[in-house]
Design a protein around this motif. Sequence first.
Motif, PDB file in Angstrom:
ATOM      1  N   MET A 585      92.763  21.421  57.180  1.00 51.64           N
ATOM      2  CA  MET A 585      92.378  20.746  55.943  1.00 51.64           C
ATOM      3  C   MET A 585      93.385  21.002  54.832  1.00 51.64           C
ATOM      4  O   MET A 585      93.687  20.134  54.034  1.00 51.64           O
ATOM      5  CB  MET A 585      90.983  21.237  55.516  1.00 51.64           C
ATOM      6  CG  MET A 585      89.845  20.776  56.404  1.00 51.64           C
ATOM      7  SD  MET A 585      88.341  21.769  56.180  1.00 51.64           S
ATOM      8  CE  MET A 585      88.077  21.576  54.432  1.00 51.64           C
ATOM      9  N   PHE A 586      93.896  22.225  54.777  1.00 52.76           N
ATOM     10  CA  PHE A 586      94.792  22.609  53.680  1.00 52.76           C
ATOM     11  C   PHE A 586      96.017  23.299  54.270  1.00 52.76           C
ATOM     12  O   PHE A 586      96.020  24.512  54.471  1.00 52.76           O
ATOM     13  CB  PHE A 586      94.078  23.535  52.700  1.00 52.76           C
ATOM     14  CG  PHE A 586      92.763  23.007  52.240  1.00 52.76           C
ATOM     15  CD1 PHE A 586      92.717  21.967  51.332  1.00 52.76           C
ATOM     16  CD2 PHE A 586      91.578  23.512  52.732  1.00 52.76           C
ATOM     17  CE1 PHE A 586      91.508  21.456  50.912  1.00 52.76           C
ATOM     18  CE2 PHE A 586      90.366  23.013  52.313  1.00 52.76           C
ATOM     19  CZ  PHE A 586      90.338  21.971  51.397  1.00 52.76           C
ATOM     20  N   MET A 587      97.066  22.526  54.516  1.00 53.08           N
ATOM     21  CA  MET A 587      98.232  23.052  55.211  1.00 53.08           C
ATOM     22  C   MET A 587      98.951  24.132  54.419  1.00 53.08           C
ATOM     23  O   MET A 587      99.627  24.980  54.985  1.00 53.08           O
ATOM     24  CB  MET A 587      99.197  21.905  55.530  1.00 53.08           C
ATOM     25  CG  MET A 587      98.614  20.843  56.439  1.00 53.08           C
ATOM     26  SD  MET A 587      98.125  21.499  58.058  1.00 53.08           S
ATOM     27  CE  MET A 587      99.733  21.986  58.695  1.00 53.08           C
ATOM     28  N   LEU A 588      98.833  24.098  53.078  1.00 50.14           N
ATOM     29  CA  LEU A 588      99.585  25.055  52.275  1.00 50.14           C
ATOM     30  C   LEU A 588      98.830  26.357  52.050  1.00 50.14           C
ATOM     31  O   LEU A 588      99.386  27.288  51.481  1.00 50.14           O
ATOM     32  CB  LEU A 588      99.929  24.430  50.912  1.00 50.14           C
ATOM     33  CG  LEU A 588     100.858  23.214  50.963  1.00 50.14           C
ATOM     34  CD1 LEU A 588     101.164  22.755  49.550  1.00 50.14           C
ATOM     35  CD2 LEU A 588     102.142  23.536  51.713  1.00 50.14           C
ATOM     36  N   LEU A 589      97.548  26.452  52.456  1.00 45.12           N
ATOM     37  CA  LEU A 589      96.789  27.670  52.241  1.00 45.12           C
ATOM     38  C   LEU A 589      97.221  28.756  53.209  1.00 45.12           C
ATOM     39  O   LEU A 589      97.450  28.498  54.394  1.00 45.12           O
ATOM     40  CB  LEU A 589      95.298  27.403  52.415  1.00 45.12           C
ATOM     41  CG  LEU A 589      94.620  26.545  51.344  1.00 45.12           C
ATOM     42  CD1 LEU A 589      93.134  26.452  51.639  1.00 45.12           C
ATOM     43  CD2 LEU A 589      94.853  27.105  49.953  1.00 45.12           C
ATOM     44  N   GLY A 590      97.287  29.979  52.706  1.00 46.52           N
ATOM     45  CA  GLY A 590      97.600  31.102  53.564  1.00 46.52           C
ATOM     46  C   GLY A 590      96.373  31.571  54.325  1.00 46.52           C
ATOM     47  O   GLY A 590      95.260  31.090  54.116  1.00 46.52           O
ATOM     48  N   LEU A 591      96.567  32.536  55.233  1.00 50.27           N
ATOM     49  CA  LEU A 591      95.474  33.031  56.071  1.00 50.27           C
ATOM     50  C   LEU A 591      94.351  33.616  55.224  1.00 50.27           C
ATOM     51  O   LEU A 591      93.164  33.354  55.483  1.00 50.27           O
ATOM     52  CB  LEU A 591      96.011  34.086  57.036  1.00 50.27           C
ATOM     53  CG  LEU A 591      94.971  34.740  57.954  1.00 50.27           C
ATOM     54  CD1 LEU A 591      94.322  33.704  58.855  1.00 50.27           C
ATOM     55  CD2 LEU A 591      95.607  35.858  58.782  1.00 50.27           C
ATOM     56  N   PHE A 592      94.692  34.381  54.218  1.00 50.71           N
ATOM     57  CA  PHE A 592      93.667  35.001  53.383  1.00 50.71           C
ATOM     58  C   PHE A 592      92.813  33.952  52.684  1.00 50.71           C
ATOM     59  O   PHE A 592      91.587  34.077  52.605  1.00 50.71           O
ATOM     60  CB  PHE A 592      94.331  35.914  52.348  1.00 50.71           C
ATOM     61  CG  PHE A 592      93.356  36.540  51.401  1.00 50.71           C
ATOM     62  CD1 PHE A 592      92.569  37.609  51.805  1.00 50.71           C
ATOM     63  CD2 PHE A 592      93.211  36.060  50.105  1.00 50.71           C
ATOM     64  CE1 PHE A 592      91.655  38.186  50.926  1.00 50.71           C
ATOM     65  CE2 PHE A 592      92.303  36.632  49.226  1.00 50.71           C
ATOM     66  CZ  PHE A 592      91.524  37.702  49.644  1.00 50.71           C
ATOM     67  N   GLN A 593      93.446  32.894  52.168  1.00 51.49           N
ATOM     68  CA  GLN A 593      92.702  31.853  51.480  1.00 51.49           C
ATOM     69  C   GLN A 593      91.797  31.083  52.441  1.00 51.49           C
ATOM     70  O   GLN A 593      90.677  30.688  52.092  1.00 51.49           O
ATOM     71  CB  GLN A 593      93.655  30.875  50.775  1.00 51.49           C
ATOM     72  CG  GLN A 593      94.270  31.409  49.490  1.00 51.49           C
ATOM     73  CD  GLN A 593      95.330  32.458  49.764  1.00 51.49           C
ATOM     74  OE1 GLN A 593      95.997  32.398  50.806  1.00 51.49           O
ATOM     75  NE2 GLN A 593      95.493  33.400  48.859  1.00 51.49           N
ATOM     76  N   ARG A 594      92.277  30.870  53.665  1.00 53.83           N
ATOM     77  CA  ARG A 594      91.459  30.155  54.646  1.00 53.83           C
ATOM     78  C   ARG A 594      90.238  30.990  55.048  1.00 53.83           C
ATOM     79  O   ARG A 594      89.142  30.462  55.229  1.00 53.83           O
ATOM     80  CB  ARG A 594      92.303  29.808  55.879  1.00 53.83           C
ATOM     81  CG  ARG A 594      93.386  28.768  55.594  1.00 53.83           C
ATOM     82  CD  ARG A 594      93.871  28.114  56.869  1.00 53.83           C
ATOM     83  NE  ARG A 594      94.423  29.067  57.832  1.00 53.83           N
ATOM     84  CZ  ARG A 594      95.698  29.445  57.863  1.00 53.83           C
ATOM     85  NH1 ARG A 594      96.545  28.961  56.971  1.00 53.83           N
ATOM     86  NH2 ARG A 594      96.126  30.293  58.770  1.00 53.83           N
ATOM     87  N   ILE A 595      90.443  32.299  55.192  1.00 54.90           N
ATOM     88  CA  ILE A 595      89.307  33.177  55.498  1.00 54.90           C
ATOM     89  C   ILE A 595      88.302  33.160  54.349  1.00 54.90           C
ATOM     90  O   ILE A 595      87.086  33.095  54.561  1.00 54.90           O
ATOM     91  CB  ILE A 595      89.793  34.615  55.771  1.00 54.90           C
ATOM     92  CG1 ILE A 595      90.633  34.663  57.055  1.00 54.90           C
ATOM     93  CG2 ILE A 595      88.610  35.574  55.877  1.00 54.90           C
ATOM     94  CD1 ILE A 595      91.223  36.018  57.352  1.00 54.90           C
TER      95      ILE A 595
END
Length: 638
Positions: A585-595
């Motif tokens: 959904m959000f290619m620019l988000l990092g792992l922490f933000q996705r979690i």
Amino acid sequence: MHSNRKYEVEVAMSDRMDSEDCDHGELERTEEREQWASQIEYLLSMIGYCVALGNVWRYPYICQRNGGGAFLIPFVACLVLCGLPLVFLEVALGQFSGKSPSHVWSLCPLMKGIGIGMLIICVGSAVYLNVICGWAMYYAISSFSSVLPWTKCNNTWNTDACVAGVEALHHRLTGGYNVATDWINKSYSFNTTDNSSITTDSSEDSPNQYHTAAEEFWHHKALGISKGIDEIGSIKWEMALCLLASWFLIFICAVKGVRSVGKAVYITATLPYVILTVLLIRGLTLPGGTDGAVFYFTPNFNKLLEVQVWLEACLQVFYSLGAAWGCIITMASYTKFNTNCLRNAIVCTFVSEGTSMYAGLVVFTILGYMSHEANVPITEVVSSGPGLGFVIYPEALAQLPLPQLWSFIFFVMLILLTLDSLFSHVETFVTAILDEYQSLVKWRIPIAAAYCLVSFLVGLAMTTQGGIYVFQLIDWYIVAVFITIAALLECIMVSWIYGIDRFSGDIQLMIGRPAPLFFKLTWCYITPAMLLMTIVFTFAQYKLPTYGEYVYPYYSTVIGWIVASLPLMPVVIMMFLAIYRRKGMFMLLGLFQRIKLSLKPEDTWGPSEPSYRAEYIKKHRRPSTLKSAFKSSISWKE
């Protein structure tokens, strides 16, 4: 420029997905959800689910082993600090969301796998628990004989070592015989076609040479038991037919969901109390019956200094209430939104565990009678599990006037206790399917029929001559790990991730008052701590599976751990999928933000009552929640 353009595209996608998810959530609520016809039916169904065989044939044994009357102190303490908070949490979750356990965890997408694991537990446990119902049905039918078949030694399945009557009790209780499988160590020759040739070459000097008629009926006739799990043998067709009949009863009672279950529980949930009362009155009038009751309540306060006693009390409370199986959530999802869920949780918890104490009194009056007749200490009579239900109790009831009547009543009670719990298991699975695919609502009956048929076919493995070993292996492992871990994660998710104040506000929306401070403290600290200690204790006390003195081969323990890990697998898989979906959904988000995003409630989460849903969305959900998270990640990177 390229970065800004990509940002605008992602934000547009975010807004569109927010809108689509909200529309989808609202669309889901347009379906009118079935509800219990009355609060009485709901409470009876909850009590029937919580009051199961463990209340009758495990609690008395655990109580006696851990201090008798003194065991009530840690039992009640664990009930208040662990059992009641978990039941209230699950009742509130189900009632607020109006969803099955596989969908209720949209409040935390990262942990959606817990709901799937609960369904696996429900399906798997129903298969083997209904085998007990089949056994009880077989005994109930056998009770119509002019002479109870487990009271005589002149049957084709008996051996030369068989003894009957009071002499049988004395020999078994003073000879050190193990109810379960001490006979396995002897050399038996079976004629598997007609059971007409069963011999033994055990020495006459052996202290364990005697087998009661009840034991031989259980092992040789009812089970046709083989020497181990390696020898599955053929299907016992009498047991297979009883198993089929029990699944048919479940289908008939659960075919129309809460409408039919709600009517069935008027009988299945109340009749066991009538039977227990009748057995208690009869037990107290028997010689030694009052001695058994006094022994049951006599406290041994020294036991309270042992940590294991407190841990076993916690385990007994936890497993007897049936928390973290998903059934409590399912049944609560069919209640009206403004129902007093706190009151219901308190009533169900204390009635269910009060039944454990009451059933323990009934059991000990009968055990006191057996102790008196055999002239041995009552501690030599106490047992639990199938040994109590299908060997010791038939022996005791056979000594009463009109033994056929008392035996039939007792086994009908076992059937009802099992059916009550299995209604909820079946409804949990069917509800999950219909919540996922609402277009299949009109296919409820075929879905329920298919589920019962498949479960019966799988359960046939436990009606074979080696079926008892399969039963014991599944019972040993299937809920050993997942249930306590799932309950711990429930508390953590609701209290620390979703937010205890927010959840308390949800409860206030339903009943007009927030969750009491006591429950906030238990959900956040006390209950998780007790569950964590229980998990550690479970692994520390782990032993290889056994059935009596039979030790399972190594490969069977490997199979057992695979069974134990099955409900945990969806938890791990869904965690990765939730994080990966946020990446898409959000290619620019990092792992922490996705979690972080996967820990936030989905747009489908909210009150089941449409009139409250708009208010809830306005209060808790900003239109651009995901967009804001995306902007935060951009500024953080820059």
